[in-house]
Design a protein around this motif. Structure first.
Motif, mmCIF file in Angstrom:
data_model
loop_
_atom_site.group_PDB
_atom_site.id
_atom_site.type_symbol
_atom_site.label_atom_id
_atom_site.label_comp_id
_atom_site.label_asym_id
_atom_site.label_seq_id
_atom_site.Cartn_x
_atom_site.Cartn_y
_atom_site.Cartn_z
ATOM 1 N N ASP A 21 0.831 -1.215 0.000
ATOM 2 C CA ASP A 21 0.000 0.000 0.000
ATOM 3 C C ASP A 21 0.864 1.264 0.000
ATOM 4 O O ASP A 21 0.586 2.216 -0.713
ATOM 5 C CB ASP A 21 -0.943 0.001 1.201
ATOM 6 N N GLU A 22 1.907 1.250 0.807
ATOM 7 C CA GLU A 22 2.803 2.410 0.856
ATOM 8 C C GLU A 22 3.540 2.582 -0.477
ATOM 9 O O GLU A 22 3.720 3.687 -0.966
ATOM 10 C CB GLU A 22 3.816 2.266 1.994
ATOM 11 N N ALA A 23 3.937 1.473 -1.062
ATOM 12 C CA ALA A 23 4.621 1.528 -2.361
ATOM 13 C C ALA A 23 3.700 2.103 -3.433
ATOM 14 O O ALA A 23 4.134 2.908 -4.262
ATOM 15 C CB ALA A 23 5.099 0.143 -2.764
ATOM 16 N N ASP A 24 2.437 1.711 -3.421
ATOM 17 C CA ASP A 24 1.484 2.232 -4.397
ATOM 18 C C ASP A 24 1.288 3.735 -4.238
ATOM 19 O O ASP A 24 1.159 4.464 -5.216
ATOM 20 C CB ASP A 24 0.148 1.505 -4.286
ATOM 21 N N LYS A 25 1.283 4.215 -2.993
ATOM 22 C CA LYS A 25 1.126 5.649 -2.738
ATOM 23 C C LYS A 25 2.329 6.434 -3.269
ATOM 24 O O LYS A 25 2.204 7.585 -3.650
ATOM 25 C CB LYS A 25 0.960 5.912 -1.238
ATOM 26 N N LYS A 26 3.479 5.808 -3.276
ATOM 27 C CA LYS A 26 4.698 6.462 -3.760
ATOM 28 C C LYS A 26 4.904 6.264 -5.263
ATOM 29 O O LYS A 26 5.977 6.558 -5.784
ATOM 30 C CB LYS A 26 5.918 5.908 -3.012
ATOM 31 N N GLY A 27 3.905 5.753 -5.941
ATOM 32 C CA GLY A 27 4.016 5.569 -7.389
ATOM 33 C C GLY A 27 4.469 4.185 -7.795
ATOM 34 O O GLY A 27 5.057 4.002 -8.850
ATOM 35 N N GLY A 28 4.203 3.196 -6.964
ATOM 36 C CA GLY A 28 4.662 1.845 -7.230
ATOM 37 C C GLY A 28 3.909 1.116 -8.324
ATOM 38 O O GLY A 28 4.384 0.125 -8.843
ATOM 39 N N VAL A 29 2.736 1.591 -8.694
ATOM 40 C CA VAL A 29 1.964 0.937 -9.740
ATOM 41 C C VAL A 29 2.232 1.656 -11.061
ATOM 42 O O VAL A 29 2.018 2.847 -11.198
ATOM 43 C CB VAL A 29 0.446 0.969 -9.424
ATOM 44 N N LYS A 30 2.750 0.929 -12.024
ATOM 45 C CA LYS A 30 3.030 1.486 -13.353
ATOM 46 C C LYS A 30 2.053 0.880 -14.342
ATOM 47 O O LYS A 30 1.966 -0.336 -14.467
ATOM 48 C CB LYS A 30 4.458 1.155 -13.798
ATOM 49 N N GLN A 31 1.305 1.715 -15.017
ATOM 50 C CA GLN A 31 0.358 1.219 -16.008
ATOM 51 C C GLN A 31 1.010 1.240 -17.384
ATOM 52 O O GLN A 31 1.715 2.173 -17.729
ATOM 53 C CB GLN A 31 -0.891 2.085 -16.025
ATOM 54 N N LYS A 32 0.772 0.187 -18.130
ATOM 55 C CA LYS A 32 1.255 0.091 -19.502
ATOM 56 C C LYS A 32 0.099 -0.308 -20.400
ATOM 57 O O LYS A 32 -0.759 -1.077 -20.006
ATOM 58 C CB LYS A 32 2.364 -0.966 -19.615
ATOM 59 N N ARG A 33 0.111 0.206 -21.600
ATOM 60 C CA ARG A 33 -0.900 -0.183 -22.578
ATOM 61 C C ARG A 33 -0.558 -1.566 -23.117
ATOM 62 O O ARG A 33 0.603 -1.935 -23.231
ATOM 63 C CB ARG A 33 -0.905 0.787 -23.749
ATOM 64 N N LYS A 34 -1.577 -2.293 -23.463
ATOM 65 C CA LYS A 34 -1.345 -3.613 -24.034
ATOM 66 C C LYS A 34 -0.697 -3.499 -25.412
ATOM 67 O O LYS A 34 0.188 -4.270 -25.760
ATOM 68 C CB LYS A 34 -2.664 -4.383 -24.135
ATOM 69 N N PHE A 35 -1.141 -2.527 -26.199
ATOM 70 C CA PHE A 35 -0.579 -2.284 -27.522
ATOM 71 C C PHE A 35 -0.159 -0.812 -27.596
ATOM 72 O O PHE A 35 -0.900 0.029 -28.097
ATOM 73 C CB PHE A 35 -1.595 -2.603 -28.617
ATOM 74 N N PRO A 36 1.034 -0.483 -27.089
ATOM 75 C CA PRO A 36 1.458 0.918 -27.065
ATOM 76 C C PRO A 36 1.695 1.466 -28.470
ATOM 77 O O PRO A 36 2.101 0.733 -29.377
ATOM 78 C CB PRO A 36 2.759 0.885 -26.270
ATOM 79 N N GLN A 37 1.417 2.742 -28.614
ATOM 80 C CA GLN A 37 1.659 3.392 -29.896
ATOM 81 C C GLN A 37 3.162 3.601 -30.059
ATOM 82 O O GLN A 37 3.853 4.000 -29.128
ATOM 83 C CB GLN A 37 0.935 4.724 -29.947
ATOM 84 N N LYS A 38 3.659 3.336 -31.257
ATOM 85 C CA LYS A 38 5.085 3.459 -31.530
ATOM 86 C C LYS A 38 5.290 4.317 -32.767
ATOM 87 O O LYS A 38 4.406 4.425 -33.612
ATOM 88 C CB LYS A 38 5.710 2.082 -31.745
#
Length: 97
Positions: A21-38
């Motif tokens: 929980d503390e890690a998530d508050k500090k930005g621990g969750v990184k979201q990525k797109r399944k098919f990122p635009q390149k």
């Protein structure tokens, strides 16, 4: 090839926290797109300077698109900088493989 979401490497990014929980508050969750635009870019470099940047952001780059969009820029730059006596060597040439 550049990913417009940027670069994220879980092996290099660490967050020090007591629990998840503390890690998530500090930005621990990184979201990525399944098919990122390149976007693909092409740039020629030599001892005399750099060619203009070519941005190939739509569709697939096949041989015909490469011939139509990239090679004219390389030819124009080469002729301006070196005159008529120069050689364009691509990454896929036998000396490179």
């Amino acid at each position: 090839m550049f990913d417009l979401d940027g670069i994220y490497n879980a092996q290099n990014d660490r967050i020090w926290a007591v629990d998840r929980d503390e890690a998530d508050k500090k930005g621990g969750v990184k979201q990525k797109r399944k098919f990122p635009q390149k976007v693909m870019v092409w740039l020629g470099a030599c001892s005399k300077g750099l060619t203009p940047l070519i941005i190939l952001d739509e569709g697939t780059v096949d041989h015909q698109r490469y011939i139509n969009e990239v090679l004219p820029v390389a030819l124009k730059y080469g002729n301006q900088v070196f005159g008529d006596n120069w050689t364009f060597q691509q990454d896929g040439a036998k000396p490179h493989t």
